[in-house]
Write a protein that holds these residues in place. Sequence first.
Motif, PDB file in Angstrom:
ATOM      1  N   SER A  50       0.833  -1.204   0.000  1.00 11.50           N
ATOM      2  CA  SER A  50       0.000   0.000   0.000  1.00 11.50           C
ATOM      3  C   SER A  50       0.869   1.257   0.000  1.00 11.50           C
ATOM      4  O   SER A  50       0.613   2.214  -0.734  1.00 11.50           O
ATOM      5  CB  SER A  50      -0.922  -0.029   1.217  1.00 11.50           C
ATOM      6  OG  SER A  50      -1.333   1.256   1.556  1.00 11.50           O
ATOM      7  N   ILE A  51       1.924   1.242   0.838  1.00 15.35           N
ATOM      8  CA  ILE A  51       2.809   2.409   0.911  1.00 15.35           C
ATOM      9  C   ILE A  51       3.494   2.642  -0.432  1.00 15.35           C
ATOM     10  O   ILE A  51       3.495   3.763  -0.961  1.00 15.35           O
ATOM     11  CB  ILE A  51       3.881   2.209   2.002  1.00 15.35           C
ATOM     12  CG1 ILE A  51       3.233   2.266   3.376  1.00 15.35           C
ATOM     13  CG2 ILE A  51       4.978   3.252   1.892  1.00 15.35           C
ATOM     14  CD1 ILE A  51       4.158   1.826   4.484  1.00 15.35           C
ATOM     15  N   ASN A  54       1.040   3.667  -3.475  1.00 15.77           N
ATOM     16  CA  ASN A  54       0.622   5.078  -3.440  1.00 15.77           C
ATOM     17  C   ASN A  54       1.809   6.028  -3.446  1.00 15.77           C
ATOM     18  O   ASN A  54       1.754   7.094  -4.050  1.00 15.77           O
ATOM     19  CB  ASN A  54      -0.234   5.344  -2.202  1.00 15.77           C
ATOM     20  CG  ASN A  54      -1.569   4.650  -2.281  1.00 15.77           C
ATOM     21  OD1 ASN A  54      -2.295   4.819  -3.251  1.00 15.77           O
ATOM     22  ND2 ASN A  54      -1.879   3.846  -1.289  1.00 15.77           N
ATOM     23  N   GLY A  55       2.862   5.622  -2.716  1.00 12.88           N
ATOM     24  CA  GLY A  55       3.992   6.519  -2.545  1.00 12.88           C
ATOM     25  C   GLY A  55       4.752   6.777  -3.831  1.00 12.88           C
ATOM     26  O   GLY A  55       5.170   7.898  -4.111  1.00 12.88           O
ATOM     27  N   ASN A 398      -3.314  10.870  -0.020  1.00 14.34           N
ATOM     28  CA  ASN A 398      -3.067   9.468  -0.336  1.00 14.34           C
ATOM     29  C   ASN A 398      -1.660   9.199  -0.828  1.00 14.34           C
ATOM     30  O   ASN A 398      -1.083   8.176  -0.515  1.00 14.34           O
ATOM     31  CB  ASN A 398      -4.031   8.983  -1.412  1.00 14.34           C
ATOM     32  CG  ASN A 398      -5.374   8.643  -0.838  1.00 14.34           C
ATOM     33  OD1 ASN A 398      -5.452   8.138   0.264  1.00 14.34           O
ATOM     34  ND2 ASN A 398      -6.415   8.947  -1.579  1.00 14.34           N
ATOM     35  N   GLN A 399      -1.127  10.101  -1.631  1.00 17.04           N
ATOM     36  CA  GLN A 399       0.120   9.774  -2.329  1.00 17.04           C
ATOM     37  C   GLN A 399       1.342  10.400  -1.680  1.00 17.04           C
ATOM     38  O   GLN A 399       2.277   9.693  -1.309  1.00 17.04           O
ATOM     39  CB  GLN A 399       0.010  10.201  -3.792  1.00 17.04           C
ATOM     40  CG  GLN A 399      -1.090   9.424  -4.488  1.00 17.04           C
ATOM     41  CD  GLN A 399      -1.386   9.952  -5.863  1.00 17.04           C
ATOM     42  OE1 GLN A 399      -0.706  10.848  -6.350  1.00 17.04           O
ATOM     43  NE2 GLN A 399      -2.395   9.400  -6.493  1.00 17.04           N
ATOM     44  N   ASN A 402       2.332   8.974   1.578  1.00 19.53           N
ATOM     45  CA  ASN A 402       3.039   7.697   1.445  1.00 19.53           C
ATOM     46  C   ASN A 402       4.447   7.878   0.879  1.00 19.53           C
ATOM     47  O   ASN A 402       5.348   7.113   1.225  1.00 19.53           O
ATOM     48  CB  ASN A 402       2.229   6.741   0.564  1.00 19.53           C
ATOM     49  CG  ASN A 402       1.126   6.060   1.352  1.00 19.53           C
ATOM     50  OD1 ASN A 402       1.390   5.428   2.362  1.00 19.53           O
ATOM     51  ND2 ASN A 402      -0.108   6.223   0.919  1.00 19.53           N
ATOM     52  N   ILE A 405       6.476   8.627   3.708  1.00 21.13           N
ATOM     53  CA  ILE A 405       6.745   7.398   4.473  1.00 21.13           C
ATOM     54  C   ILE A 405       7.913   6.639   3.852  1.00 21.13           C
ATOM     55  O   ILE A 405       8.763   6.115   4.568  1.00 21.13           O
ATOM     56  CB  ILE A 405       5.484   6.512   4.523  1.00 21.13           C
ATOM     57  CG1 ILE A 405       4.459   7.144   5.452  1.00 21.13           C
ATOM     58  CG2 ILE A 405       5.832   5.116   5.010  1.00 21.13           C
ATOM     59  CD1 ILE A 405       3.187   6.362   5.576  1.00 21.13           C
TER      60      ILE A 405
ATOM     61  N   VAL B 292       2.895   5.501  10.476  1.00 21.10           N
ATOM     62  CA  VAL B 292       2.788   4.749   9.227  1.00 21.10           C
ATOM     63  C   VAL B 292       1.638   3.742   9.321  1.00 21.10           C
ATOM     64  O   VAL B 292       0.810   3.633   8.410  1.00 21.10           O
ATOM     65  CB  VAL B 292       4.121   4.038   8.925  1.00 21.10           C
ATOM     66  CG1 VAL B 292       4.005   3.179   7.691  1.00 21.10           C
ATOM     67  CG2 VAL B 292       5.236   5.045   8.778  1.00 21.10           C
ATOM     68  N   PHE B 296      -1.898   3.700   7.084  1.00 18.26           N
ATOM     69  CA  PHE B 296      -2.365   2.469   6.440  1.00 18.26           C
ATOM     70  C   PHE B 296      -3.774   2.127   6.928  1.00 18.26           C
ATOM     71  O   PHE B 296      -4.664   1.815   6.132  1.00 18.26           O
ATOM     72  CB  PHE B 296      -1.387   1.334   6.769  1.00 18.26           C
ATOM     73  CG  PHE B 296      -1.849  -0.026   6.343  1.00 18.26           C
ATOM     74  CD1 PHE B 296      -1.934  -0.342   4.999  1.00 18.26           C
ATOM     75  CD2 PHE B 296      -2.196  -0.980   7.276  1.00 18.26           C
ATOM     76  CE1 PHE B 296      -2.355  -1.604   4.596  1.00 18.26           C
ATOM     77  CE2 PHE B 296      -2.617  -2.238   6.887  1.00 18.26           C
ATOM     78  CZ  PHE B 296      -2.700  -2.545   5.538  1.00 18.26           C
TER      79      PHE B 296
END
Lengths: 430, 517
Positions: A50-51, A54-55, A398-399, A402, A405, B292, B296
Amino acid sequence: MVQIIDPKYKVADYQAQVMRRRRAKSRRFQAMGIAALAAAGLMLAALLSSIFYNGVQGLFEERMTVEVTFDPAKIDPKGTGDLAVMRKFNFDTLVYPVLYEALDIKVKGRSDRDKRRKVKQLIGLGASNQLRTMIVQEVGRDPVSDEPVLVSGGTQLGDTVTVELTALSTASNPYAQPLRDLGILKTRFNGDFFTGVNSNDPGYYGILDALVGSFWTLLVCFLASFPVAVLAAVYLEEFAPRNAITDFIEVNINNLAAVPSIVFGLMGAFVFIYVFGMPGGTALVGGLVLSLLTLPTIIVAARAAIRSVPGSFREAALGLGASRQQAMWSFVLPYAMPGIITGTIIGLAGALGETAPLLFIGMVGFQSGVPATPLEGTPSLAVGIYNAFGSQFDELKNQLSNSTIIVLLFLLMLLNGTAAYLRYRSEKSK
Amino acid sequence: MLLTLFLAVLLALTLVGYFLGQKRALGAVRGDQAKRSFTTNNFGLAALPVFYGQRLAYLVFLPPFLLLLLWWLVEPRLASFLIDWNLPEAVRQASRGEQVGIINAIREAAAGRAALPSTDLKAAVDALSALSWFSSVGLYLLLSGLIVLLFALGLASSKPGFKARHAVETWNRWVMFGAASVAILITVGIVLSLLFQALSFFQAYSWFDFLTGTRWSPGGAFQRGYGEEATGGVFGVVPLMTGTLLIVVIAMSVAVPVGLLSAIYLGEYASNRVRVFAKPLMEILAGIPTVVYGLFAALTFTPWVASFVDGLSAVLNWPVLRPIALFVANVFVALGNGFIWLGNLFSASSPTYFAWVETIVLETGSDIALAAGVVMGTMIIPFVASLSDDAIQAVPNSLREGAIGMGSTRAEMMIRVVLPAALPGIAGGILLAVSRAIGETMIVVMAAGSFAYLTLNPFGSVSTFTVQINSLLTGDLDFGGTKVQAAFAIGIFLFLITLVLNTLALAIVRRFREEYD
């Protein structure tokens, strides 16, 4: 215990059956263990994918290339030539007709009103300002009248210029695809993400201030916690007398390690900002609050490192006539240092990801600009993620959150990798 | 400016002291060669020359620096105290908003940026300017005098017979003791700051209503303003308790089985090849920051759970399952009504009753307790796994060998012998994990609700202690306001809960260790 055995089975058959059942149970138990591990692995895989999904999208952005005519009839209808008048103009309205024309939407009238509204939403928040600075710029304020001092931005009224503007919500807007086909929306690498500072406009959003803020925060945290923790560890391990005060210190350290970080945040906000009047939202206060969190970690690691130094080191030094402190500073502590540094790095890695206590001391990142000293207000990387999450724009929420992150995880990997390498090297040399 | 200069001079003098102390000690013996003796040392000094230097440096640096630090910490408090002390009676009667304005005017006037607001404030302004003169000039003069005095004293006493190493080591011990006492200082700081603010909160709000109230509604931002706050909010923590309980129970029902079974598998069954993959898996899970996990949970996992719940809704509406589901749902409704009724025994807030369920629709909003709980559980898996692993490894091998020798299978050995023996350690570990889950902030701030519904519905939206602390403290920090004080009241609640859980867990673990060691 009396076993009732079905006469049609022989005893050996019965035993074999029981053993089969018991072995099956054992296998089931083992399978449950595998399932548990798989569940943990699945969650981690979901989290990481997921990270990254989107990231990585956040690392690329779409920009709008349009040919804008600075129409004097719109910007300065009376022809005054006054920069203050031009400055008030909403420069977004120069972009609308260009987009309407490209998309074949009527400029006036009821029928296309919804379409026009959708198209307007595509234009980035900073577009108006970007166009304005081409016509008029504010270079400062007049010291007497406090009026802004304005100069021309270099572009003349009536000029037609090709500009690249930020675009918003291109993923969900129905007109994004037609504009892409026309070559007006183009994807490019999001360089601003690494060189810009936090902003409401996803097109300009960057993490440089958060990166530098995190650096200052960790530096303060290290300077505040490392010396104190090492001295405390040396004292408790080697010099502390066995008495009630020492026991009380030990109890306190154990408890502090388990106090929720949010409580440190409350205490930090009250003690550092309210009682001592330190400037809120700065890396100084943030680092001090985080040092409260890392202190127990480093003390525990340092004590373990000091304890693991072979007794022969100490005895050799003492035998040559050194005092206990001389043996400590010159022989034991240098030998324990790799272990202590490993523990410190792990503590700092934890501090790098810590968010909640920093929110309470005002590190919310409303300031813009890269902090030059720890005394300036700044966000940290982790706080930046939380702030981006609070945005109303999909790209930021959302993006880019991430993407931040990914940077944070990379730094954590770097820190933990260094710690692991140091541990490996010191183990090899022993 | 003067501070920087002073610190630079202080550091330079310390360095000078370090070298001068050595020189002085050496000079003293060189001048008098007769005093050289074989038994002391090469120079006839009672300690190595470097200790004379260190001792002088300590003497010059530490007392002025500590005094400066102390002054720096005390000064802002002293300033507010001086203003308060010198305020005319008329101002003291004024509302808090006006007082803040007047105090700011006094500060501006004392700093010379504004004119004297009125003559009856002269006393306060004078006192404040005297204080600021002292802290910008007078203090440094005083400290400079002290430094000169200490320097002279130190040089005079740097005689060959002086036991400099003992002196330095005594200083060292005190510094080390000071460093170790920082842990006590921090605890005292936590307790005092929480108590101070929480007590002011309980002066404005009854602690009984706080503990038993079933409605938590601290009031919106528009209610923030001086004077209105005291009546602005309703602070009953029961919905926060149920919300925290719900999320913690969900988290633990993920973390305990998964963590415990992985620990058993990794410790007793797994081959080295599996372990090479699984150990980093746990370390990565443990190393990921909570923010984080929170992102999520909020952006990815909550929509997944929402679609799962929709599917569950459809399944429950199958003709075969429908009557059973309706019955179970209505039992829950009855329990819920009973719960609210119980709550009303203690509190005067208005009763809210749920209606009986007639159709099975599992509703989800933008926040789902289940999603936040499961992600929090995932975060805690490595914690539970490593603590259970410690407990399982601490069980002596003789027990394992005995069980295997009696013919039990590996699973029987684990379930009937090793796990019961390790149970206290595992229980302690679970308590520590619960305490961590209660104190966890970012996951629930991002993925759980901000409105405190009184419900135990895992598909619903609930709020927790930490979420409320966060929302009460974000924004302006008005330490005199009820909202910020309420955050500290929850904070002390949280601190006590986690303290009790940790102490209990450590006691259990320690007792268990003693049994086998």
